[in-house]
Structures are given as structure tokens and as C-alpha cells.
Design a protein around this motif. Structure first.
Motif, PDB file in Angstrom:
ATOM      1  N   LYS A  14       0.845  -1.212   0.000  1.00  0.00           N
ATOM      2  CA  LYS A  14       0.000   0.000   0.000  1.00  0.00           C
ATOM      3  C   LYS A  14       0.875   1.255   0.000  1.00  0.00           C
ATOM      4  N   LEU A  31      -6.133   4.372   0.332  1.00  0.00           N
ATOM      5  CA  LEU A  31      -4.960   3.593   0.734  1.00  0.00           C
ATOM      6  C   LEU A  31      -4.390   4.082   2.058  1.00  0.00           C
ATOM      7  N   GLU A  34      -6.503   2.592   4.727  1.00  0.00           N
ATOM      8  CA  GLU A  34      -6.217   1.167   4.950  1.00  0.00           C
ATOM      9  C   GLU A  34      -4.877   0.977   5.659  1.00  0.00           C
TER      10      GLU A  34
END
Ligand code: URA
Length: 210
Positions: A14, A31, A34
């Protein structure tokens, strides 16, 4: 100060896409969100819990729940705001405070322009969110404010860190109960105070350059 670099293939994957200049704001925000949740899992390893007795459909047992006082999550505005959802997803009962800090692009000094936090943080675990640990000025000022209010355990969650910033934190916050959790310690800071290779201006990449 303790430094914890989270070494995990999903974190590295990521982070690589976040760094890529072709990644546009909507994907960048998703992203970052996350990635924060993955970092939050490590950052909360020592979150305080207390024992509770419960009954399952089968038997009585003992488990744990988060202790009081509740942890406090403090995103540093503006870019730290993009990390808030990812953090409170794992800590939904946390209280949230806000610190607005801006650095002067010439002197690189941090100053506070907004402060919305409980006055008394005695006995509180605090999670500070700021995507970039660059010179360290902003995070040191923020953490000193938290400790002044009584916080007795502070964890800074940052996406990326520069070695120069880590050194400043280690020097300025020596002997304080502070942990830094990050996805990477990069090579260096450049002459404009940007992390190299870094990901550019985190706030601009999340929200545009307004
Ligand atoms: N702040 C950012 O957004 N990026 C850097 O590289 C350094 C500080």
C-alpha cells in the motif's frame, strides 16, 4: 522513545502505491485509510484493558474490554484528519481531540492554530496522527502539549518518517513515554523539508493544494 517500523507485505504494497505520483486523491485517501488501520493494529498492542466476566451460549468465561479512561485519538490538522477513520475503526470507543498545527515553510517551525482537547489527560493513553514525521517539529510540539496536560502514554502513528525527524524526537522527548509507529523510515529530508523518497505533500495529495 520507542520506534516501531511495521514490516508487513501489505503495508509495503500500500505504501508503494501511495508514494507513486500517478496515484490520485481518491485512491490516495483510501490507501492511507487502509494503511492506518494496519499501523493501528500494531500501535494499539499495549492499549490498556481490564478483565470482564461474560457468558457465551455455552459457558461462562473471562475476557477483556478496553479500560477507562478511554484512549484519546488526536489527528493533527490538516493531513492527520485523513488518518482518523482508519484509527477509530479499530478503537470506536476512543474520544477524539484536534490539534491544528502548521509549519512555516521557511523556518520549518511549528505553531498551533487550533486546539480542541480535554484539559486534563491524566492517566490517558493518547494516539497522535500525523502522516509525515519530517523535521519532527510538529510532533514534538504536539506531544509536549499532550504530556503537559498529563498524558502518560503517547503513541504517534505516522505513515512515513525521516531519520532526521526520528533523531529530533529521540533528543527532545528523551525519557518520555512515547512510541512512534510507522510504515517506513526513509532516506533523508531534502533542503525544502520534504522526505526523500517520501510521497510529496501528504495534505495536498489527500485533499488537493487549496
Ligand atoms: N510534510 C509532507 O506532507 N511531506 C513531506 O515530505 C514532509 C512534510
Amino acid at each position: 522513545m520507542r520506534l516501531h517500523v511495521v514490516d508487513h507485505p501489505l503495508v509495503a504494497h500500500k505504501l508503494t502505491t501511495l508514494r507513486d505520483q500517478r496515484t490520485e486523491s481518491p485512491t490516495f485517501r483510501r490507501l492511507a485509510d487502509e494503511l492506518v488501520t494496519l499501523l493501528a493494529y500494531e500501535a494499539t498492542r499495549d492499549v490498556r484493558t481490564e478483565q470482564v466476566d461474560i457468558v457465551t451460549p455455552v459457558a461462562g468465561t473471562t475476557g477483556v474490554k478496553l479500560s477507562h479512561p478511554r484512549p484519546l485519538v488526536v489527528p493533527i490538522l490538516r493531513a492527520g484528519l485523513g488518518m482518523l477513520d482508519g484509527m477509530v475503526r479499530l478503537l470506536p470507543t476512543a474520544e477524539v481531540g484536534f490539534l491544528g498545527m502548521i509549519r512555516n515553510e521557511e523556518t520549518l517551525q511549528a505553531s498551533t492554530y487550533a486546539n480542541r482537547m480535554p484539559e486534563d489527560l491524566s492517566g490517558r493513553q493518547v494516539y497522535v496522527l500525523d502522516p509525515m514525521l519530517a523535521t519532527g517539529g510538529t510532533l514534538v510540539a504536539a506531544i509536549q502539549e499532550l504530556i503537559k496536560r498529563g498524558a502518560d502514554d503517547v503513541t504517534a502513528v505516522v505513515l512515513l518518517a525521516a531519520p532526521e525527524g526520528v533523531e529530533v524526537m529521540e533528543r527532545e522527548l528523551a525519557g518520555t513515554p512515547v512510541t512512534v509507529v510507522t510504515a517506513s523510515v526513509d532516506e533523508r529530508l531534502n533542503e525544502h523539508g520534504y522526505i526523500v523518497p517520501g510521497l510529496g505533500d501528504a495534505g495536498d495529495r489527500m485533499y488537493g493544494s487549496a
